[in-house]
Design a protein around this motif. Sequence first.
Motif, short mmCIF file in Angstrom:
data_model
loop_
_atom_site.label_atom_id
_atom_site.label_comp_id
_atom_site.label_asym_id
_atom_site.label_seq_id
_atom_site.Cartn_x
_atom_site.Cartn_y
_atom_site.Cartn_z
N SER A 23 0.83 -1.21 0.00
CA SER A 23 0.00 0.00 0.00
C SER A 23 0.86 1.26 0.00
O SER A 23 0.50 2.26 -0.61
CB SER A 23 -0.96 0.01 1.19
OG SER A 23 -0.25 0.12 2.40
N LYS A 24 2.02 1.23 0.68
CA LYS A 24 2.94 2.38 0.65
C LYS A 24 3.48 2.61 -0.76
O LYS A 24 3.57 3.74 -1.22
CB LYS A 24 4.09 2.18 1.63
CG LYS A 24 3.73 2.46 3.05
CD LYS A 24 4.95 2.37 3.94
CE LYS A 24 4.53 2.61 5.39
NZ LYS A 24 5.69 2.56 6.29
N LYS A 25 3.82 1.50 -1.44
CA LYS A 25 4.33 1.63 -2.81
C LYS A 25 3.27 2.20 -3.75
O LYS A 25 3.58 2.97 -4.64
CB LYS A 25 4.78 0.27 -3.35
CG LYS A 25 6.10 -0.19 -2.83
CD LYS A 25 6.49 -1.49 -3.52
CE LYS A 25 7.81 -1.99 -3.00
NZ LYS A 25 8.22 -3.25 -3.63
N CYS A 26 2.01 1.79 -3.53
CA CYS A 26 0.92 2.24 -4.41
C CYS A 26 0.32 3.57 -3.97
O CYS A 26 -0.48 4.16 -4.70
CB CYS A 26 -0.18 1.18 -4.45
SG CYS A 26 0.36 -0.35 -5.21
N GLY A 27 0.67 4.03 -2.78
CA GLY A 27 0.15 5.30 -2.29
C GLY A 27 -1.29 5.27 -1.83
O GLY A 27 -2.01 6.26 -1.95
N ILE A 28 -1.73 4.12 -1.31
CA ILE A 28 -3.10 4.03 -0.78
C ILE A 28 -3.04 3.69 0.70
O ILE A 28 -2.03 3.19 1.19
CB ILE A 28 -3.95 2.99 -1.55
CG1 ILE A 28 -3.32 1.60 -1.47
CG2 ILE A 28 -4.15 3.41 -2.99
CD1 ILE A 28 -4.18 0.52 -2.08
N SER A 29 -4.13 3.93 1.37
CA SER A 29 -4.20 3.64 2.80
C SER A 29 -4.25 2.13 3.02
O SER A 29 -5.05 1.43 2.37
CB SER A 29 -5.45 4.29 3.39
OG SER A 29 -5.63 3.87 4.73
#
Length: 96
Positions: free
Chosen positions: A22-28
């Motif tokens: 999720s950090k890599k994709c920029g989502i919560s």
Amino acid sequence: VSAFLNNTPVVAIMIPILQKWSKKCGISPSQLFIPLSFASILGGTCTLIGTSTNLVVEGMMRERYPDAEPIGMFDLSMYGVPVALSGFAYILIFSP
């Protein structure tokens, strides 16, 4: 994986992986935890050992109907796999 392992450890193992993803994709990460839980539950419906509920029901059936044929490892798959696939499709389509 959850068809052959208990759901709780599967989810526990996947949480750090989902957090990094999720950090890599920029989502919560919280957007992924409920779908992960549901996917684990759905996978567990495919085999006898997938969830503890399946084992409890099988044990109760053996006690109540001792002459009945016991439920085999993959006997639930004919019902569980279509339900799991439908559930996975629903999660993919309707998850935020």
